[in-house]
Enzyme design. Structure first.
Site, PDB file in Angstrom:
ATOM      1  N   GLU A  74       0.852  -1.195   0.000  1.00 41.67           N
ATOM      2  CA  GLU A  74       0.000   0.000   0.000  1.00 41.67           C
ATOM      3  C   GLU A  74       0.883   1.239   0.000  1.00 41.67           C
ATOM      4  O   GLU A  74       2.017   1.218   0.492  1.00 41.67           O
ATOM      5  CB  GLU A  74      -0.918  -0.059   1.244  1.00 41.67           C
ATOM      6  CG  GLU A  74      -1.730   1.178   1.549  1.00 41.67           C
ATOM      7  CD  GLU A  74      -2.760   1.563   0.484  1.00 41.67           C
ATOM      8  OE1 GLU A  74      -2.438   1.499  -0.717  1.00 41.67           O
ATOM      9  OE2 GLU A  74      -3.874   1.971   0.871  1.00 41.67           O
ATOM     10  N   ASP A  75       0.349   2.325  -0.557  1.00 37.32           N
ATOM     11  CA  ASP A  75       1.129   3.559  -0.598  1.00 37.32           C
ATOM     12  C   ASP A  75       1.166   4.255   0.760  1.00 37.32           C
ATOM     13  O   ASP A  75       2.213   4.671   1.219  1.00 37.32           O
ATOM     14  CB  ASP A  75       0.595   4.509  -1.687  1.00 37.32           C
ATOM     15  CG  ASP A  75      -0.905   4.804  -1.566  1.00 37.32           C
ATOM     16  OD1 ASP A  75      -1.602   4.148  -0.767  1.00 37.32           O
ATOM     17  OD2 ASP A  75      -1.385   5.692  -2.299  1.00 37.32           O
ATOM     18  N   ILE A  76      -0.005   4.383   1.410  1.00 34.97           N
ATOM     19  CA  ILE A  76      -0.038   5.278   2.577  1.00 34.97           C
ATOM     20  C   ILE A  76      -1.143   4.896   3.551  1.00 34.97           C
ATOM     21  O   ILE A  76      -2.236   4.521   3.135  1.00 34.97           O
ATOM     22  CB  ILE A  76      -0.170   6.744   2.071  1.00 34.97           C
ATOM     23  CG1 ILE A  76      -0.320   7.733   3.208  1.00 34.97           C
ATOM     24  CG2 ILE A  76      -1.281   6.936   1.088  1.00 34.97           C
ATOM     25  CD1 ILE A  76       0.020   9.152   2.768  1.00 34.97           C
ATOM     26  N   ASP A 118      -3.350   6.487   6.491  1.00 31.85           N
ATOM     27  CA  ASP A 118      -3.728   7.754   7.103  1.00 31.85           C
ATOM     28  C   ASP A 118      -4.612   7.423   8.309  1.00 31.85           C
ATOM     29  O   ASP A 118      -4.119   7.204   9.420  1.00 31.85           O
ATOM     30  CB  ASP A 118      -4.432   8.615   6.040  1.00 31.85           C
ATOM     31  CG  ASP A 118      -4.699  10.037   6.481  1.00 31.85           C
ATOM     32  OD1 ASP A 118      -5.020  10.229   7.661  1.00 31.85           O
ATOM     33  OD2 ASP A 118      -4.607  10.965   5.666  1.00 31.85           O
ATOM     34  N   ALA A 137      -6.523   4.749   8.541  1.00 28.96           N
ATOM     35  CA  ALA A 137      -6.608   3.278   8.612  1.00 28.96           C
ATOM     36  C   ALA A 137      -7.953   2.700   8.175  1.00 28.96           C
ATOM     37  O   ALA A 137      -8.206   1.516   8.375  1.00 28.96           O
ATOM     38  CB  ALA A 137      -6.224   2.751  10.001  1.00 28.96           C
ATOM     39  N   LYS A 189       1.239   8.119   8.123  1.00 24.78           N
ATOM     40  CA  LYS A 189       1.089   9.484   8.647  1.00 24.78           C
ATOM     41  C   LYS A 189       1.055   9.484  10.161  1.00 24.78           C
ATOM     42  O   LYS A 189       0.416   8.628  10.777  1.00 24.78           O
ATOM     43  CB  LYS A 189      -0.221  10.107   8.148  1.00 24.78           C
ATOM     44  CG  LYS A 189      -0.102  10.712   6.798  1.00 24.78           C
ATOM     45  CD  LYS A 189      -1.341  11.525   6.439  1.00 24.78           C
ATOM     46  CE  LYS A 189      -1.412  11.630   4.940  1.00 24.78           C
ATOM     47  NZ  LYS A 189      -2.643  12.243   4.460  1.00 24.78           N
TER      48      LYS A 189
HETATM   49  P1  IMP Z   1      -6.862   5.751   5.199  1.00 26.02           P
HETATM   50  O1  IMP Z   1      -7.935   4.797   4.822  1.00 26.02           O
HETATM   51  O2  IMP Z   1      -7.392   6.984   5.870  1.00 26.02           O
HETATM   52  O3  IMP Z   1      -5.737   5.108   5.967  1.00 26.02           O
HETATM   53  O4  IMP Z   1      -6.226   6.304   3.853  1.00 26.02           O
HETATM   54  C1  IMP Z   1      -5.460   5.500   3.042  1.00 26.02           C
HETATM   55  C2  IMP Z   1      -5.860   5.610   1.599  1.00 26.02           C
HETATM   56  O5  IMP Z   1      -6.230   6.913   1.255  1.00 26.02           O
HETATM   57  C3  IMP Z   1      -4.654   5.257   0.752  1.00 26.02           C
HETATM   58  O6  IMP Z   1      -4.969   4.111   0.020  1.00 26.02           O
HETATM   59  C4  IMP Z   1      -4.470   6.431  -0.175  1.00 26.02           C
HETATM   60  O7  IMP Z   1      -4.877   6.058  -1.452  1.00 26.02           O
HETATM   61  C5  IMP Z   1      -5.377   7.498   0.340  1.00 26.02           C
HETATM   62  N1  IMP Z   1      -4.614   8.580   1.013  1.00 26.02           N
HETATM   63  C6  IMP Z   1      -4.516   8.816   2.335  1.00 26.02           C
HETATM   64  N2  IMP Z   1      -3.750   9.881   2.579  1.00 26.02           N
HETATM   65  C7  IMP Z   1      -3.333  10.321   1.372  1.00 26.02           C
HETATM   66  C8  IMP Z   1      -2.495  11.416   0.947  1.00 26.02           C
HETATM   67  O8  IMP Z   1      -1.941  12.200   1.719  1.00 26.02           O
HETATM   68  N3  IMP Z   1      -2.333  11.545  -0.393  1.00 26.02           N
HETATM   69  C9  IMP Z   1      -2.918  10.718  -1.298  1.00 26.02           C
HETATM   70  N4  IMP Z   1      -3.677   9.686  -0.946  1.00 26.02           N
HETATM   71  C10 IMP Z   1      -3.901   9.491   0.381  1.00 26.02           C
HETATM   72 MG    MG Z   2      -5.429   4.162  -1.950  1.00 31.08          MG
END
Ligand code: IMP
Ligand code: MG
Length: 222
Positions: free
Chosen positions: A132-134, A136, A138, A165
């Site tokens: 996975e790239d990132i 944030d 979760a 993050k």
């Molecule tokens: P989460 O579900 O909040 O952890 O976010 C993760 C998903 O949202 C990742 O698969 C990313 O594609 C996208 N994402 C979260 N933060 C960023 C960011 O800063 N830039 C671009 N994509 C993000």
């Molecule tokens: Mg994504």
């Protein structure tokens, strides 16, 4: 570069880590600043690959599940580094969770549904590595983990993420999700900013950038 980076451990990136590399032409009005240069990503990717090679030294076949779209560049580099360090044979699959669509996160979020758009075909290995790239809040990886464990009955599951993050003011619900998620391999810990580049987008912009940048969030907030 402001300091010598210890690539052997998760690298913590500060907001202004590479401010003296302003020589790069980031004149675009949507970009805030350079966060991680390409060569730094490359070095850290190699270390992650070496760790994966060691951890899977007794595994013949590893199934890499790549999360679209953002992880495609990282996964391509990581796979080749795993090959170079003599790791297990890899087979690839792609799934597409949609969490933020074309937007970015707002403040104080407590919940977001991560819908899985392209699902998996059959798995040929018991061992699955999610790339996975990132991470944030979760929402995405929690949904992917539930899908792989409950619907695909994956027994051996690990997560490799390029960026994690450090959240500034997470809602208790989000903190709980983050605490409940074990990340096996993390490239960099980054500030709570919206980033793009190296496959990662801001409203679909900037996936093609070689480096990772922070964007001016006011252009992308809906
Ligand atoms: P989460 O579900 O909040 O952890 O976010 C993760 C998903 O949202 C990742 O698969 C990313 O594609 C996208 N994402 C979260 N933060 C960023 C960011 O800063 N830039 C671009 N994509 C993000
Ligand atoms: Mg994504």
């Amino acid at each position: 570069m402001n300091k010598d980076i210890d690539f052997a451990n998760t690298v913590v990136i500060q907001d202004d880590e590479f401010h003296d590399e302003a020589a790069r032409p980031f004149a675009d009005h949507r970009i805030d600043r350079l966060l991680i240069p390409e060569r730094t990503i490359r070095k850290r990717t190699r270390v992650l690959a070496e760790q994966i090679c060691r951890d899977y030294s007794h595994t013949e076949l590893l199934h890499a599940v790549i999360l679209l779209k953002g992880a495609f560049v990282f996964a391509a580099d990581l796979g080749r580094e795993i090959c170079r360090c003599g790791g297990p044979e890899l087979q690839y699959d792609f799934i597409k969770p949609i969490t933020y669509g074309k937007g970015i996160k707002a403040g104080g979020e407590t919940h977001r549904a991560a819908r899985i758009e392209y699902a998996l075909e059959d798995l040929n290995s018991d061992h699955v590595l999610v790339i996975e790239d990132i991470v944030d809040q979760a929402f995405t990886l929690s949904a992917v983990r539930k899908y792989l464990q409950e619907e695909k009955q994956v027994a051996s599951l690990k997560f490799c993420v390029l960026l994690e993050k450090t959240l500034e003011h997470p809602a208790p619900e989000v903190q709980k999700l983050r605490d409940g998620l074990t990340l096996d391999y993390v490239g960099f810990q980054i500030p709570d900013r919206w980033v793009a580049g190296f496959g990662i987008d801001a409203g679909e912009d900037f996936r093609h950038l070689p480096d990772i940048v922070t964007v001016k969030e006011e252009y992308y907030r809906k």
